[in-house]
Design a protein around this motif. Structure first.
Motif, short mmCIF file in Angstrom:
data_model
loop_
_atom_site.label_atom_id
_atom_site.label_comp_id
_atom_site.label_asym_id
_atom_site.label_seq_id
_atom_site.Cartn_x
_atom_site.Cartn_y
_atom_site.Cartn_z
N ILE A 1 0.63 -1.12 0.00
CA ILE A 1 -0.07 -0.33 -0.01
C ILE A 1 1.00 1.05 -0.22
O ILE A 1 0.59 2.09 -0.74
CB ILE A 1 -0.90 -0.06 1.32
CG1 ILE A 1 -1.98 -1.08 0.87
CG2 ILE A 1 -1.48 1.79 1.79
CD1 ILE A 1 -2.71 -1.41 2.39
N ILE A 2 2.09 1.34 0.82
CA ILE A 2 2.92 2.26 1.44
C ILE A 2 3.45 2.77 -0.49
O ILE A 2 3.65 4.08 -0.94
CB ILE A 2 4.09 1.82 2.11
CG1 ILE A 2 2.95 2.74 3.70
CG2 ILE A 2 4.90 2.85 1.50
CD1 ILE A 2 4.41 1.80 4.34
N CYS A 3 3.99 1.92 -1.09
CA CYS A 3 4.55 1.64 -2.47
C CYS A 3 3.22 2.42 -4.01
O CYS A 3 4.11 3.38 -3.96
CB CYS A 3 5.32 0.34 -2.62
SG CYS A 3 6.61 -0.35 -1.51
N THR A 4 2.34 2.04 -3.40
CA THR A 4 1.36 2.51 -4.65
C THR A 4 1.15 3.85 -4.13
O THR A 4 1.00 3.97 -4.64
CB THR A 4 0.00 1.09 -4.33
OG1 THR A 4 0.92 -0.53 -4.32
CG2 THR A 4 -0.94 1.32 -5.45
N VAL A 5 0.95 4.69 -2.41
CA VAL A 5 1.01 5.02 -2.69
C VAL A 5 2.00 6.39 -3.24
O VAL A 5 1.92 7.40 -3.74
CB VAL A 5 0.55 6.37 -1.05
CG1 VAL A 5 0.23 7.09 -0.79
CG2 VAL A 5 -1.00 4.82 -0.58
#
Lengths: 338, 153
Positions: B42-46
């Motif tokens: 999720i952090i990488c996608t954000v």
């Protein structure tokens, strides 16, 4: 020639058993929400206690616990001969500052988390030896000062080990007197430093269990009393897994304490809902549970006699990094209803 | 019999180690790995979202990457300040510690604690207590890689 008031190798027998005339306990929010919440005198939800730092807060709690005990006993600070106290801060500073404001002759103690029981023993010796009429014994710990000093910054994102315990925020104080009404301290067994090679600073239960077991077994051997002589054997802060280890080790020595053995670190928190992992730890763990719940059980007649064992893990921040193992210590005290 | 106390100390220690291995709780590696994978993802996608937004706004690739890092660092530092970051990390573990968010947290957390010890000897001195080793060995690794590249390219 053996000492007159000593029995066996490590046990002291008090001729005029010192009386615990009053106790004062102060805890933080998490402890107040635990199963023993109602047994404490004072609960302060704010980890800062309205002070400017956690260190100030811990010192305040220690002073408040001492003042609560004094108030319950109807005594002023002038009525106390000695103030014995210790904590987990560097150079036991919370105790020194509390002693500064109380103005009672002070002996600072360090026995890691066993400090409160160490204080009970020394206080009882001073009284039975005729050197004091009244002694104030106290100990404190604070989860934030302890985390900051021994582990990580509190806001650091780390996953705590499952065997790790939660440092109790609070302070406990009792007043020992040569006479008066209340439970009495009849025996004490001073523990040896025991090291079975454990080196994990996140698993104090495993570190301290051998020391607790050694002191408990030594107490049974010195006094010739069987475990059944006590309604309860209670260690300071071994937690869930440490208790199991200690129970096993006591069994290896041929004594069975099953069914009458628990731990202050297990009693103080609700394991299922409070997310404390192994249970409570810290100087305050045994201090507030003994000064609160256990003494109240004696006073209510639900217990006649228990063997309490304060347990401590002996390390500093650097010793595990330098490859040292972590030794433990346990001090036993027999408290009886009278 | 868990530990035979009549045996020499070395054997007692070995027996006790086996006993503690039986009793000590074991972490659930699978659950931890899933949490780390999902939150880290999720952090990488954000982060990718921010990168795309900066690129779309006309910023060059290098600057967009730097800006994305700045934004993630700000968010992590802000959540640390609010006292939320450690609650997330309790479940997310490596998922939130390994990305740049963990680095930001490792700087802000000690700084917050040291503020009552003064700006220079408190915050200044403690700022790198956790992040320091990461920087030291990061720089050493980069230097060695550069050296290898120089020698064998």
């Amino acid at each position: 020639m053996p000492a007159a008031k000593k029995q066996g190798l490590q046990t002291l027998v008090f001729q005029n058993p010192p009386v615990i005339v009053a106790a004062g306990t102060v805890v933080g929010g998490k402890e107040a929400q635990g199963p023993l919440g109602k047994t404490f005198d004072l609960a302060i939800d704010d980890p800062y206690c309205g002070e400017k730092s956690w260190e100030h807060a811990e010192r305040r709690m220690l002073e408040d616990a001492a003042k609560t005990a004094l108030k319950k006993a109807g005594l002023g600070t002038q009525g106390i001969d000695f103030f014995l106290a210790g904590d987990l801060e560097n150079q036991i500073l919370a105790s020194s500052f509390a002693a500064r404001s109380l103005g009672i002759p002070h002996l600072g103690l360090f026995g890691a988390c066993s400090t409160f029981y160490e204080g009970l023993i020394i206080g009882a010796v001073l009284i039975d030896g005729g050197f004091a009429e009244k002694v104030l014994v106290a100990a404190s710990s604070h989860c934030c000062t302890a985390e900051k000093q021994f582990r990580f910054p509190t806001e650091q994102g780390v996953q705590r080990s499952l065997a790790q315990s939660w440092t109790v925020t609070g302070a406990g104080a009792v007043i020992l007197a040569s006479q008066g009404a209340g439970p009495v301290i009849t025996h004490a067994t001073v523990g040896k430093v025991i090291d079975l090679g454990q080196s994990d600073p996140t698993n104090f239960g495993a570190v301290m269990a051998p020391a607790a077991a050694d002191t408990i077994v030594r107490h049974f051997q010195d006094t010739g009393r069987p475990p059944e002589f006590y309604d309860l054997v209670v260690t300071g802060d071994l937690g869930i897994y440490g208790r199991e280890l200690a129970q096993g080790l006591i069994g290896d020595h041929g004594y069975r304490v099953e069914g009458r053995y628990t731990d202050c670190g297990i009693l103080i928190y609700d394991h299922d809902t409070q997310d404390t992992h192994a249970g409570g730890s810290g100087c305050a763990c045994s201090a507030v549970v003994t000064g609160g719940y256990l003494l109240q059980q004696l006073q209510a007649g639900k217990l006649q006699r228990f063997l309490g064992v304060g347990t401590g893990a002996l390390l500093n921040v650097d010793s595990p990094k330098q490859g040292e193992t972590i030794p433990g210590i346990g001090h036993g005290v027999v408290i009886e209803r009278r | 019999m868990d530990v035979d106390f009549t045996k020499p100390a070395g054997i007692q220690r070995k027996q006790y180690r086996d006993f503690t291995d039986q009793i000590n709780p074991k972490p659930n590696v699978l659950v931890n790995a899933i949490w780390a994978f999902v939150v880290g993802g999720i952090i990488c996608t954000v982060g990718q979202g921010f990168l795309n937004a900066f690129l779309a706004a006309g910023l060059p690739v290098l600057e967009s990457g730097a800006m994305t890092a700045v934004v993630l660092i700000f968010i992590a530092a802000f959540l640390t300040g609010l006292g939320v970051f450690d609650d997330i990390a309790k479940y997310a573990g490596a998922g939130v510690i390994v990305p740049i968010t963990g680095f930001a947290n490792a700087m802000v957390a000690p700084a917050m604690e040291a503020r009552n010890e003064g700006l220079v000897l408190g915050v200044g001195a403690r700022l790198f207590t956790i992040a320091g080793p990461v920087l030291v060995f990061g720089i050493v690794a980069a230097w060695l890689t550069g050296l290898l590249y120089f020698l064998f390219r």
